[in-house]
Design a protein around this motif. Structure first.
Motif, PDB file in Angstrom:
ATOM      1  N   GLN A 157       4.258 116.301 -22.684  1.00 41.27           N
ATOM      2  CA  GLN A 157       4.188 115.137 -23.553  1.00 41.27           C
ATOM      3  C   GLN A 157       5.442 114.274 -23.462  1.00 41.27           C
ATOM      4  N   SER A 158       6.581 114.862 -23.095  1.00 40.20           N
ATOM      5  CA  SER A 158       7.827 114.102 -23.053  1.00 40.20           C
ATOM      6  C   SER A 158       7.982 113.303 -21.775  1.00 40.20           C
ATOM      7  N   SER A 159       7.114 113.487 -20.821  1.00 39.27           N
ATOM      8  CA  SER A 159       7.183 112.744 -19.565  1.00 39.27           C
ATOM      9  C   SER A 159       6.905 111.273 -19.833  1.00 39.27           C
ATOM     10  N   GLY A 160       7.828 110.412 -19.387  1.00 40.86           N
ATOM     11  CA  GLY A 160       7.698 108.963 -19.618  1.00 40.86           C
ATOM     12  C   GLY A 160       6.627 108.319 -18.772  1.00 40.86           C
ATOM     13  N   ALA A 161       6.101 109.006 -17.778  1.00 40.89           N
ATOM     14  CA  ALA A 161       5.128 108.423 -16.867  1.00 40.89           C
ATOM     15  C   ALA A 161       3.708 108.473 -17.406  1.00 40.89           C
ATOM     16  N   GLN A 162       3.505 109.094 -18.553  1.00 40.05           N
ATOM     17  CA  GLN A 162       2.141 109.221 -19.074  1.00 40.05           C
ATOM     18  C   GLN A 162       1.740 107.965 -19.824  1.00 40.05           C
ATOM     19  N   SER A 163       0.481 107.629 -19.716  1.00 43.17           N
ATOM     20  CA  SER A 163      -0.036 106.465 -20.432  1.00 43.17           C
ATOM     21  C   SER A 163      -0.407 106.878 -21.854  1.00 43.17           C
ATOM     22  N   ALA A 164      -0.712 105.894 -22.670  1.00 41.13           N
ATOM     23  CA  ALA A 164      -1.109 106.171 -24.050  1.00 41.13           C
ATOM     24  C   ALA A 164      -2.384 106.998 -24.086  1.00 41.13           C
ATOM     25  N   ARG A 165      -3.260 106.739 -23.114  1.00 41.15           N
ATOM     26  CA  ARG A 165      -4.507 107.505 -23.062  1.00 41.15           C
ATOM     27  C   ARG A 165      -4.221 108.975 -22.808  1.00 41.15           C
ATOM     28  N   LEU A 166      -3.328 109.266 -21.889  1.00 41.93           N
ATOM     29  CA  LEU A 166      -2.970 110.646 -21.589  1.00 41.93           C
ATOM     30  C   LEU A 166      -2.256 111.296 -22.766  1.00 41.93           C
ATOM     31  N   GLU A 167      -1.426 110.521 -23.470  1.00 39.77           N
ATOM     32  CA  GLU A 167      -0.749 111.072 -24.645  1.00 39.77           C
ATOM     33  C   GLU A 167      -1.764 111.457 -25.707  1.00 39.77           C
ATOM     34  N   SER A 168      -2.782 110.619 -25.854  1.00 38.99           N
ATOM     35  CA  SER A 168      -3.833 110.933 -26.814  1.00 38.99           C
ATOM     36  C   SER A 168      -4.569 112.206 -26.402  1.00 38.99           C
ATOM     37  N   ALA A 169      -4.875 112.309 -25.117  1.00 37.23           N
ATOM     38  CA  ALA A 169      -5.534 113.522 -24.623  1.00 37.23           C
ATOM     39  C   ALA A 169      -4.623 114.721 -24.790  1.00 37.23           C
ATOM     40  N   GLY A 170      -3.303 114.519 -24.609  1.00 35.82           N
ATOM     41  CA  GLY A 170      -2.342 115.607 -24.759  1.00 35.82           C
ATOM     42  C   GLY A 170      -2.292 116.129 -26.170  1.00 35.82           C
ATOM     43  N   SER A 171      -2.370 115.215 -27.153  1.00 35.70           N
ATOM     44  CA  SER A 171      -2.328 115.712 -28.527  1.00 35.70           C
ATOM     45  C   SER A 171      -3.615 116.441 -28.862  1.00 35.70           C
ATOM     46  N   SER A 172      -4.729 116.016 -28.257  1.00 35.80           N
ATOM     47  CA  SER A 172      -5.966 116.774 -28.435  1.00 35.80           C
ATOM     48  C   SER A 172      -5.814 118.158 -27.822  1.00 35.80           C
ATOM     49  N   SER A 173      -5.174 118.205 -26.661  1.00 40.08           N
ATOM     50  CA  SER A 173      -4.925 119.479 -25.985  1.00 40.08           C
ATOM     51  C   SER A 173      -4.028 120.364 -26.832  1.00 40.08           C
ATOM     52  N   ARG A 174      -3.025 119.745 -27.485  1.00 41.89           N
ATOM     53  CA  ARG A 174      -2.129 120.523 -28.343  1.00 41.89           C
ATOM     54  C   ARG A 174      -2.891 121.148 -29.492  1.00 41.89           C
ATOM     55  N   SER A 175      -3.802 120.380 -30.100  1.00 47.70           N
ATOM     56  CA  SER A 175      -4.519 120.988 -31.212  1.00 47.70           C
ATOM     57  C   SER A 175      -5.473 122.063 -30.715  1.00 47.70           C
ATOM     58  N   ASP A 176      -6.021 121.885 -29.500  1.00 49.51           N
ATOM     59  CA  ASP A 176      -6.838 122.948 -28.916  1.00 49.51           C
ATOM     60  C   ASP A 176      -5.977 124.184 -28.670  1.00 49.51           C
ATOM     61  N   SER A 177      -4.764 123.979 -28.145  1.00 47.14           N
ATOM     62  CA  SER A 177      -3.860 125.103 -27.898  1.00 47.14           C
ATOM     63  C   SER A 177      -3.466 125.767 -29.205  1.00 47.14           C
ATOM     64  N   GLY A 178      -3.221 124.959 -30.225  1.00 47.77           N
ATOM     65  CA  GLY A 178      -2.876 125.509 -31.524  1.00 47.77           C
ATOM     66  C   GLY A 178      -4.020 126.324 -32.091  1.00 47.77           C
ATOM     67  N   SER A 179      -5.226 125.806 -31.924  1.00 46.62           N
ATOM     68  CA  SER A 179      -6.415 126.530 -32.383  1.00 46.62           C
ATOM     69  C   SER A 179      -6.593 127.825 -31.598  1.00 46.62           C
ATOM     70  N   GLU A 180      -6.384 127.747 -30.291  1.00 47.75           N
ATOM     71  CA  GLU A 180      -6.503 128.928 -29.440  1.00 47.75           C
ATOM     72  C   GLU A 180      -5.423 129.948 -29.791  1.00 47.75           C
ATOM     73  N   ALA A 181      -4.205 129.462 -30.021  1.00 47.69           N
ATOM     74  CA  ALA A 181      -3.106 130.354 -30.392  1.00 47.69           C
ATOM     75  C   ALA A 181      -3.392 131.019 -31.731  1.00 47.69           C
ATOM     76  N   SER A 182      -3.929 130.252 -32.666  1.00 48.57           N
ATOM     77  CA  SER A 182      -4.259 130.795 -33.975  1.00 48.57           C
ATOM     78  C   SER A 182      -5.335 131.871 -33.852  1.00 48.57           C
ATOM     79  N   SER A 183      -6.332 131.606 -33.004  1.00 47.00           N
ATOM     80  CA  SER A 183      -7.394 132.582 -32.778  1.00 47.00           C
ATOM     81  C   SER A 183      -6.844 133.856 -32.150  1.00 47.00           C
ATOM     82  N   THR A 184      -5.963 133.704 -31.169  1.00 46.23           N
ATOM     83  CA  THR A 184      -5.342 134.857 -30.517  1.00 46.23           C
ATOM     84  C   THR A 184      -4.520 135.650 -31.516  1.00 46.23           C
ATOM     85  N   LEU A 185      -3.774 134.941 -32.349  1.00 48.24           N
ATOM     86  CA  LEU A 185      -2.958 135.607 -33.358  1.00 48.24           C
ATOM     87  C   LEU A 185      -3.832 136.361 -34.357  1.00 48.24           C
ATOM     88  N   GLN A 186      -4.941 135.748 -34.768  1.00 46.93           N
ATOM     89  CA  GLN A 186      -5.843 136.423 -35.705  1.00 46.93           C
ATOM     90  C   GLN A 186      -6.425 137.693 -35.093  1.00 46.93           C
TER      91      GLN A 186
END
Length: 139
Positions: free
Chosen positions: A35-64
């Protein structure tokens, strides 16, 4: 010997929890780096935050799942310890398995009194949701 095996099982579960948490931390760090890469477009940043919440959800599931495995392992250990400490029952002849707080008992005991005593001891353990008594009587 049984206590050593139980301790080993508990250690393996705790190791699994540590590995799962480390994997979650790595995934979160990778997401932050991408996400910190300056070469990403706004569209990719939006997709990245969706990916982060998916990762957070996956991490939460793994932790549970890891927490449930630890809880089940603790219940199994408590049940086996309580059975070994009881003079009415020979705990080493009782197999104990736990899944989501449901304890399944198997093995063979001398008489119906022992069979009921085993189930009673396990039902009295804090955290046990229910007991499936599949124990048989020795012939």
């Amino acid at each position: 010997m049984t206590k050593a095996i139980d301790l080993l099982k508990t250690s393996v579960v705790l190791l699994f929890v540590g590995v799962a948490l480390t994997a979650c931390e790595r995934r979160a760090a990778d997401d932050t780096t991408s996400q910190s890469s300056g070469a990403q477009s706004a569209r990719l940043e939006s997709a990245g935050s969706s990916s982060r919440s998916d990762s957070g959800s996956e991490a939460s599931s793994t932790l549970q799942r890891a927490e449930r495995a630890v809880d089940d392992s603790v219940l199994t250990t408590k049940a086996k310890s309580a059975l070994l400490a009881d003079t009415t029952v020979k705990g080493s002849e009782v197999n104990v398995e736990t899944n989501k707080g449901v304890v399944t008992l198997s093995g063979a005991v001398e008489n119906e009194r022992q069979r009921e005593r085993v189930a009673s001891i396990v039902r009295g353990i804090d955290g046990v949701k229910s007991v499936e008594n599949k124990m048989t009587l020795k012939k």
